[in-house]
Scaffold this motif. Structure first.
Motif, PDB file in Angstrom:
ATOM      1  N   HIS A  83       4.821  12.682  26.523  1.00 30.88           N
ATOM      2  CA  HIS A  83       5.776  11.970  27.386  1.00 30.88           C
ATOM      3  C   HIS A  83       7.041  12.804  27.646  1.00 30.88           C
ATOM      4  O   HIS A  83       7.987  12.337  28.261  1.00 30.88           O
ATOM      5  CB  HIS A  83       6.093  10.574  26.819  1.00 30.88           C
ATOM      6  N   CYS A 127       5.568   7.066  24.130  1.00 22.48           N
ATOM      7  CA  CYS A 127       4.182   6.914  24.601  1.00 22.48           C
ATOM      8  C   CYS A 127       3.223   6.428  23.517  1.00 22.48           C
ATOM      9  O   CYS A 127       2.151   5.939  23.821  1.00 22.48           O
ATOM     10  CB  CYS A 127       3.674   8.202  25.256  1.00 22.48           C
ATOM     11  N   LYS A 128       3.602   6.580  22.252  1.00 22.28           N
ATOM     12  CA  LYS A 128       2.809   6.086  21.127  1.00 22.28           C
ATOM     13  C   LYS A 128       1.360   6.583  21.135  1.00 22.28           C
ATOM     14  O   LYS A 128       0.478   5.928  20.585  1.00 22.28           O
ATOM     15  CB  LYS A 128       2.823   4.546  21.069  1.00 22.28           C
ATOM     16  N   CYS A 133       2.478  10.304  18.290  1.00 26.50           N
ATOM     17  CA  CYS A 133       3.828  10.159  18.845  1.00 26.50           C
ATOM     18  C   CYS A 133       4.386   8.841  18.341  1.00 26.50           C
ATOM     19  O   CYS A 133       3.768   7.797  18.512  1.00 26.50           O
ATOM     20  CB  CYS A 133       3.800  10.167  20.377  1.00 26.50           C
ATOM     21  N   CYS A 192       7.838  15.168  21.732  1.00 27.24           N
ATOM     22  CA  CYS A 192       6.494  14.818  22.219  1.00 27.24           C
ATOM     23  C   CYS A 192       6.198  15.507  23.549  1.00 27.24           C
ATOM     24  O   CYS A 192       6.875  15.268  24.540  1.00 27.24           O
ATOM     25  CB  CYS A 192       6.377  13.301  22.377  1.00 27.24           C
TER      26      CYS A 192
HETATM   27 ZN   LIG Z   1       5.076  10.558  23.173  1.00 22.36          ZN
END
Ligand SMILES: [Zn+2]
Length: 348
Positions: free
Chosen positions: A45, A68-69, A64, A42
């Protein structure tokens, strides 16, 4: 007085592919492709897990699945990477990818201000904050220096890439031992007018983990250039233009005697690159898209053929074997492909 520009976000989202955005950040090398998806660490993040961040190419969205989603569309991605709001992200996309501001603007009645170029100012370090209005969208500036003392007869060029000294000198490439491109093969990128706007740095061989294969100067927008366009356009108009992905495919064809060849420097075509090709073709012009026979190449060439076919004849060259690249062709094969195209065209 700064003029408020009303951006049609939907139009920008539709015009920019997530792969192009990843490429802009030089991230594409770290991603693995499987069918319609790309996965990698990712970049938001800054994680390491190679499967935590996934992209759906057809839906043009990303997610993600780790820390961090985050997730969303291309503008959400730029907004998070640049730490700006969606409007500013859209303006950056317009500038970076050379979109036509009027085509993606909600206010078509905007006065047509000619882009004002300011030349002659002292060279500035690469801007980390792109200018906010497409009216100011600047082309890449010609470099005020040349890399000196490049090692021409480097084994990577002579042995791995099988380039002749003549080709190496012709393209001005060589191994760089000092400065920003130290430890890399420096490849000058020229504008249509033959001015050098950047050096790309290719790691000679497989780079160690975490080191990108290619390095480009910060602030340089490769989406605005076509590698070898200056030379290709000196070739006769009736000759077919071959479009390849990479620098070395381009050099290989040139070495084999086919000189009307340009490289997109990736497997996607930016709007600005499309515009350069459009300006230098007419409805009778013939273009051959010759990409690597892998998933990136196959996906990319379909999109490009579709877009170019709106204004010229396009033929996609498919290699018989997987993972074949233009660079693997012999001189005879190049002649055969280009010659066959002429016959096919003549029969129409
Ligand atoms: Zn992330």
């Amino acid at each position: 007085m700064p003029k408020q520009l009303f951006v049609d976000f939907k139009a920008v989202k539709a015009a920019v592919r997530i792969e192009t955005v990843l490429e802009h950040y030089n991230l594409l090398d770290q991603f693995k492709r499987a069918g319609d998806s790309l996965s990698g660490p990712c970049p938001i993040h800054k994680g390491n897990n190679p499967t935590q961040f996934r992209v759906s190419i057809s839906k043009n969205i990303w997610n993600c699945f780790s820390k961090c989603k985050n997730g969303g569309n291309v503008l959400d991605f730029i907004s998070l990477m640049e730490n700006v709001n969606i409007h500013a992200a859209a303006l950056r996309a317009i500038e970076w990818f050379g979109l036509d501001p009027h085509a993606v603007s909600d206010s078509p009645d905007d006065a047509e201000d000619a882009p004002a170029e300011t030349n002659g100012s002292a060279p500035k370090p690469a801007a980390t904050k792109p200018v906010e209005t497409p009216e100011n969208a600047a082309p890449n500036k010609p470099l005020k220096f040349r890399l000196e003392k490049l090692e021409r007869q480097h084994p990577y060029l002579i042995e791995s890439r099988e380039l002749t000294l003549e080709t190496i000198i012709d393209f001005g490439v060589g191994y760089c031992s000092k400065g920003m491109m130290a430890g890399r093969i420096a490849i000058p990128i020229h504008t249509l007018d033959g001015e050098v706007v950047a050096y790309a740095g290719r790691w000679p061989g497989e780079p160690p983990e975490g080191t990108p294969k290619y390095k480009l100067p910060q602030g340089f927008r490769k989406a605005l250039e076509l590698f070898n366009i200056d030379r290709a356009m000196k070739e006769p108009a009736e000759k077919q233009l071959v479009i390849v992905e990479g620098f070395f495919g381009c050099m290989a064809l040139h070495q084999h005697g086919y000189r009307k060849v340009v490289a997109l420097m990736g497997s996607t075509m930016s709007a600005a690159q499309e515009e350069i090709i459009r300006r230098h073709t007419n409805p009778d012009s013939r273009v051959i898209v010759m990409f690597d026979e892998d998933e990136a190449g196959q996906t990319g060439r379909e999109d490009i053929a579709c877009r170019l076919s709106k204004f010229c004849f396009v033929r996609v060259h498919e290699f018989e074997k997987p993972d074949m690249q233009p660079e693997h062709l012999s001189a005879d094969e190049v002649n055969f492909i280009v010659g066959a195209e002429v016959c096919a065209g003549g029969a129409q």
